[in-house]
Enzyme design. Structure first.
Site, short mmCIF file in Angstrom:
data_model
loop_
_atom_site.label_atom_id
_atom_site.label_comp_id
_atom_site.label_asym_id
_atom_site.label_seq_id
_atom_site.Cartn_x
_atom_site.Cartn_y
_atom_site.Cartn_z
N CYS A 100 0.84 -1.19 -0.22
CA CYS A 100 0.04 -0.18 -0.12
C CYS A 100 0.85 1.11 0.05
O CYS A 100 1.71 1.33 0.85
CB CYS A 100 -0.77 -0.16 1.34
SG CYS A 100 -1.75 1.30 1.54
N CYS A 147 -9.93 10.22 9.57
CA CYS A 147 -8.54 9.88 8.86
C CYS A 147 -7.53 10.56 9.47
O CYS A 147 -7.54 12.04 9.68
CB CYS A 147 -8.50 10.21 7.28
SG CYS A 147 -7.01 9.86 6.53
N GLY A 166 -2.78 10.15 1.32
CA GLY A 166 -3.00 11.13 0.21
C GLY A 166 -4.18 10.43 -0.82
O GLY A 166 -4.57 9.43 -0.52
N GLU A 167 -4.61 11.71 -1.32
CA GLU A 167 -5.77 11.20 -2.39
C GLU A 167 -5.15 11.04 -3.69
O GLU A 167 -4.70 11.86 -4.50
CB GLU A 167 -7.07 12.41 -2.34
CG GLU A 167 -7.73 12.26 -3.59
CD GLU A 167 -8.51 11.22 -3.87
OE1 GLU A 167 -9.24 10.87 -3.11
OE2 GLU A 167 -8.10 10.56 -5.02
N SER A 211 -13.77 4.73 -2.31
CA SER A 211 -13.87 5.07 -0.53
C SER A 211 -15.15 5.62 -0.40
O SER A 211 -15.25 6.83 -0.27
CB SER A 211 -12.81 5.58 0.03
OG SER A 211 -11.41 5.24 -0.05
N LEU A 212 -16.25 4.99 -0.53
CA LEU A 212 -17.73 5.34 -0.29
C LEU A 212 -17.88 5.75 1.15
O LEU A 212 -18.39 7.20 1.44
CB LEU A 212 -18.75 4.53 -0.63
CG LEU A 212 -20.02 5.11 -1.34
CD1 LEU A 212 -19.59 6.02 -2.29
CD2 LEU A 212 -20.96 4.00 -1.82
N HIS A 213 -17.79 4.88 2.20
CA HIS A 213 -18.13 5.37 3.63
C HIS A 213 -19.43 5.77 4.16
O HIS A 213 -19.41 6.31 5.27
CB HIS A 213 -16.98 6.07 4.11
CG HIS A 213 -15.58 5.67 3.83
ND1 HIS A 213 -15.13 4.16 3.58
CD2 HIS A 213 -14.54 6.54 3.53
CE1 HIS A 213 -13.99 4.00 3.45
NE2 HIS A 213 -13.47 5.38 3.18
S1 SF4 Z 1 -8.61 11.24 1.04
FE1 SF4 Z 1 -7.90 9.30 2.07
S2 SF4 Z 1 -5.89 10.21 2.75
FE2 SF4 Z 1 -7.14 11.85 2.24
S3 SF4 Z 1 -8.36 12.53 4.36
FE3 SF4 Z 1 -9.52 11.12 3.16
S4 SF4 Z 1 -9.13 8.92 3.94
FE4 SF4 Z 1 -7.59 10.26 4.45
#
Ligand code: SF4
Length: 360
Positions: free
Chosen positions: A116, A130, A170-171, A225-227
């Protein structure tokens, strides 16, 4: 791509390297010799490329840098998830995680090693659960800093990495150009030779970039990443949703699906009393059905300084059961303390705090 004024030679793709060599009056086969030194023999200095004429090595050294990230700490044992903390040339810290071969992720075979990787120092997207979001954004990683995470981990462990997930700090889609460049190097036969189907990029929901990625010819995997299954829940925990709401995101995913053979994955961190109701599960099931997506449920791991907690085991199982009843392929991570791949970048803040307090 640039460090101390020079372009890092490891940020060039093959055609660019050939072009640079052509400008230096060199035959194009030198590009193959150079990539062999960089990605197969993995030298630390251009001067170590001893089948290149000395004057060429000198010209290359004058033109390019050959950076390296410094491994400063490894946490974890061989048969567990291991964290690797790196110091970049500007002093920033990043982290990579090597996930043990026994866990099956993103539809990949379970007998594989998955790394990762981080794509930025910090993150501007500020997801409320996060650790990386807590710190704010410092800078994008260069493509060579991304590729170097794989090289350094393989060097340290002596193990071959089979899968790559862009799910560290990071994104990734906010650094799309460098991420795509790194993916091309990781994927290429002249580079690290990891198949596109073994590369997964995650995003918190950058809809326009998902559409750009859909048009890339590489058959990489996408994990969203839906969440949260409604705008109300996502707005509460993911500020990105105010820019690209669920329908905008899902439409971009429709577009992605229409262009790719790979099945999409929804990442869903289960947070008690935030997104873990049966109603959310039913709506998530609806979204997954629309996209033929699979769902990875990840029980939340607490982050120091944040208020969220993990739902009870019973609630987790009930949430999973709703998805399964809807015919959605879904997994629930049940591993105790398996916090490493829980989300983009939950880890570094704690590591950095430990580091700064002298615990590392
Ligand atoms: S995009 Fe990913 S690294 Fe950035 S704040 Fe959201 S969960 Fe965290």
């Amino acid at each position: 791509m640039k460090s101390v004024g020079k372009t890092d030679i490891k940020s060039l793709v093959f055609g660019e390297l050939q072009e640079q060599l052509r400008k230096l009056g060199e035959p194009s086969y030198r590009a193959g010799q150079i990539t062999d030194w960089l990605y197969k023999k993995r030298v630390d200095a251009i001067d170590e490329m001893i089948n290149l004429p000395r004057p060429l090595r000198q010209r290359l050294s004058e033109t390019f840098s050959l950076g390296k990230i410094d491994l400063i700490r490894v946490l974890g044992a061989r048969d567990t998830t291991r964290k690797f903390l790196f110091r970049l040339t500007d002093g920033n810290l990043i982290e990579s995680v090597l996930i043990p071969a026994s866990l099956a992720l993103y539809g990949m075979r379970s007998d594989r090693r998955t790394i990762c990787v981080s794509t930025q120092v910090g993150c501007a997207y500020g997801c409320k659960f996060c650790a990386s979001g807590l710190e704010g954004f410092s800078r994008n990683l260069t493509s060579n800093e991304i590729v170097d995470q794989l090289i350094a981990v393989e060097r340290e462990t002596g193990e071959k990495i089979d899968n790559v997930v862009f799910m560290g700090m990071g994104e990734p889609l906010a650094n799309l150009e460098n991420v795509l460049r790194a993916i091309r190097i990781i994927n290429a036969e002249w580079g690290l030779g990891i198949g596109a189907r073994h590369i997964t990029v995650s995003t918190s929901g950058l809809a326009p970039q998902i559409r750009i990625l859909a048009e890339e010819p590489l058959q990489i995997r996408l994990a969203v990443s839906l969440h949260g299954a409604t705008d109300e829940v996502r707005n509460r925990i993911m500020p990105v949703n105010r820019r690209y709401n669920i329908e905008t995101l899902l439409s971009a995913c429709d577009y992605y699906k229409a262009h790719k053979k790979q099945r999409l994955t929804f990442e869903y961190i289960l947070i008690a009393d935030v997104n873990d109701s049966d109603e959310q599960a039913r709506l998530l099931s609806h979204h997954a059905h629309r996209l033929s997506a699979k769902v990875n449920l990840i029980p939340y791991n607490s982050v120091a300084g944040l208020p969220w907690v993990r739902p009870s085991k019973d609630r987790q199982e009930k949430f999973l059961a709703v998805l399964q009843a809807g015919g959605i392929p879904a997994t629930l991570r049940r591993e105790k303390g398996h916090d490493i791949d829980a989300a983009c970048g939950q880890l570094r803040l704690q590591t950095k705090r430990e580091f700064c307090s002298g615990a590392l």
